[in-house]
Design a protein around this motif. Sequence first.
Motif, PDB file in Angstrom:
ATOM      1  N   PRO A 170       3.215  61.705  -2.251  1.00 46.22           N
ATOM      2  CA  PRO A 170       2.824  62.415  -1.474  1.00 46.22           C
ATOM      3  C   PRO A 170       4.593  63.132  -1.324  1.00 46.22           C
ATOM      4  O   PRO A 170       5.400  62.050  -2.242  1.00 46.22           O
ATOM      5  N   ILE A 171       4.671  63.881  -0.606  1.00 43.16           N
ATOM      6  CA  ILE A 171       6.259  64.661  -0.887  1.00 43.16           C
ATOM      7  C   ILE A 171       7.041  64.069   0.111  1.00 43.16           C
ATOM      8  O   ILE A 171       5.507  63.991   2.000  1.00 43.16           O
ATOM      9  N   LEU A 172       8.122  63.525   0.664  1.00 42.19           N
ATOM     10  CA  LEU A 172       8.477  63.033   1.755  1.00 42.19           C
ATOM     11  C   LEU A 172       9.222  64.818   2.376  1.00 42.19           C
ATOM     12  O   LEU A 172      10.751  64.868   2.104  1.00 42.19           O
ATOM     13  N   VAL A 173       9.150  64.967   3.516  1.00 44.29           N
ATOM     14  CA  VAL A 173       9.560  66.083   4.339  1.00 44.29           C
ATOM     15  C   VAL A 173      10.614  65.255   6.184  1.00 44.29           C
ATOM     16  O   VAL A 173      10.238  64.844   6.668  1.00 44.29           O
ATOM     17  N   PRO A 174      11.420  65.399   5.977  1.00 46.50           N
ATOM     18  CA  PRO A 174      12.556  65.045   7.007  1.00 46.50           C
ATOM     19  C   PRO A 174      11.856  65.406   7.936  1.00 46.50           C
ATOM     20  O   PRO A 174      12.286  67.377   7.942  1.00 46.50           O
ATOM     21  N   LEU A 175      11.694  64.658   9.479  1.00 44.89           N
ATOM     22  CA  LEU A 175      11.242  65.591  10.741  1.00 44.89           C
ATOM     23  C   LEU A 175      12.960  65.777  10.655  1.00 44.89           C
ATOM     24  O   LEU A 175      13.379  65.270  12.053  1.00 44.89           O
ATOM     25  N   VAL A 176      13.831  66.598  10.154  1.00 45.75           N
ATOM     26  CA  VAL A 176      14.731  67.430  11.506  1.00 45.75           C
ATOM     27  C   VAL A 176      14.560  68.258  12.381  1.00 45.75           C
ATOM     28  O   VAL A 176      14.099  68.733  12.608  1.00 45.75           O
ATOM     29  N   LEU A 177      15.101  67.768  13.393  1.00 43.45           N
ATOM     30  CA  LEU A 177      14.716  68.712  14.875  1.00 43.45           C
ATOM     31  C   LEU A 177      15.355  69.790  14.493  1.00 43.45           C
ATOM     32  O   LEU A 177      14.495  71.246  14.814  1.00 43.45           O
ATOM     33  N   ALA A 178      16.471  70.077  13.254  1.00 42.69           N
ATOM     34  CA  ALA A 178      16.564  71.836  13.503  1.00 42.69           C
ATOM     35  C   ALA A 178      15.324  72.550  11.959  1.00 42.69           C
ATOM     36  O   ALA A 178      15.621  73.972  12.896  1.00 42.69           O
ATOM     37  N   TRP A 179      14.900  71.845  11.357  1.00 41.95           N
ATOM     38  CA  TRP A 179      13.827  72.404  11.211  1.00 41.95           C
ATOM     39  C   TRP A 179      12.453  72.441  11.970  1.00 41.95           C
ATOM     40  O   TRP A 179      11.426  73.061  11.479  1.00 41.95           O
ATOM     41  N   ILE A 180      12.000  71.758  12.746  1.00 41.93           N
ATOM     42  CA  ILE A 180      10.680  71.241  13.347  1.00 41.93           C
ATOM     43  C   ILE A 180      10.802  73.285  14.261  1.00 41.93           C
ATOM     44  O   ILE A 180      11.740  73.693  15.504  1.00 41.93           O
ATOM     45  N   ASP A 181       9.603  73.681  14.301  1.00 37.58           N
ATOM     46  CA  ASP A 181       8.905  75.078  15.041  1.00 37.58           C
ATOM     47  C   ASP A 181       8.822  74.467  16.149  1.00 37.58           C
ATOM     48  O   ASP A 181       8.901  75.060  17.133  1.00 37.58           O
TER      49      ASP A 181
END
Length: 210
Positions: A170-181
């Motif tokens: 799997p790919i790890l994706v940071p759940l960064v608030l600035a990236w969340i739509d």
Amino acid sequence: MLGISTSGWFPIARLLRPQGRRGELLADPLSDLPNLFAANREVLLAPANASAPAPNTLPLHIEEHFFPTGKNAGRVVLKLSGCDTISAAEALAGQQLFIPTSELPPLEPGTFFVGDLLGCTLYDAASPDTPAGTVVDVEFATAPDGRTRLEDAAPLLSIELTGHAQGSEPILVPLVLAWIDTIDIAARRITMRLPEGLLTPPDQPTPSAD
């Protein structure tokens, strides 16, 4: 992200081993929600790989608890009703403690249970009609002791990419608030504005910018 929710039940700790002569147990907390180990709280036991207690499981009560320091910092010591000897504690080691989800405190806005994120489909806002993959796990950065969660570090969504070969990492994706739509739990959909190349599998070259 505060813990793992299940269908009607919530695991609060994983029992590790005896810790004391009166039946106390050292345990790993499975959430950072407050007051889960309050005295007289009713809890139910279940195996380590279970998502809920078995029907008709008899409840226990938390009699005492404390948070140790030193090498066991980040863990909790629990004294459960009916567990009064080292041998009784040994018999419980490896199990989980559950409480009903109805007893959980309300979440703050913008926070979610890990279990509610699992199975959600991730979309990149640049291609909102094309699913990027599915959330199969959520990981947390920890201190060198391997247990204490780093509160300032973003959780990592473990994404199984859509259409990628079975068995691929799997790919790890940071759940960064600035990236969340948007995060729509009811629709099982997470949309993020992701940096270019983040979803490229490690065994494939990153697309050229030109």
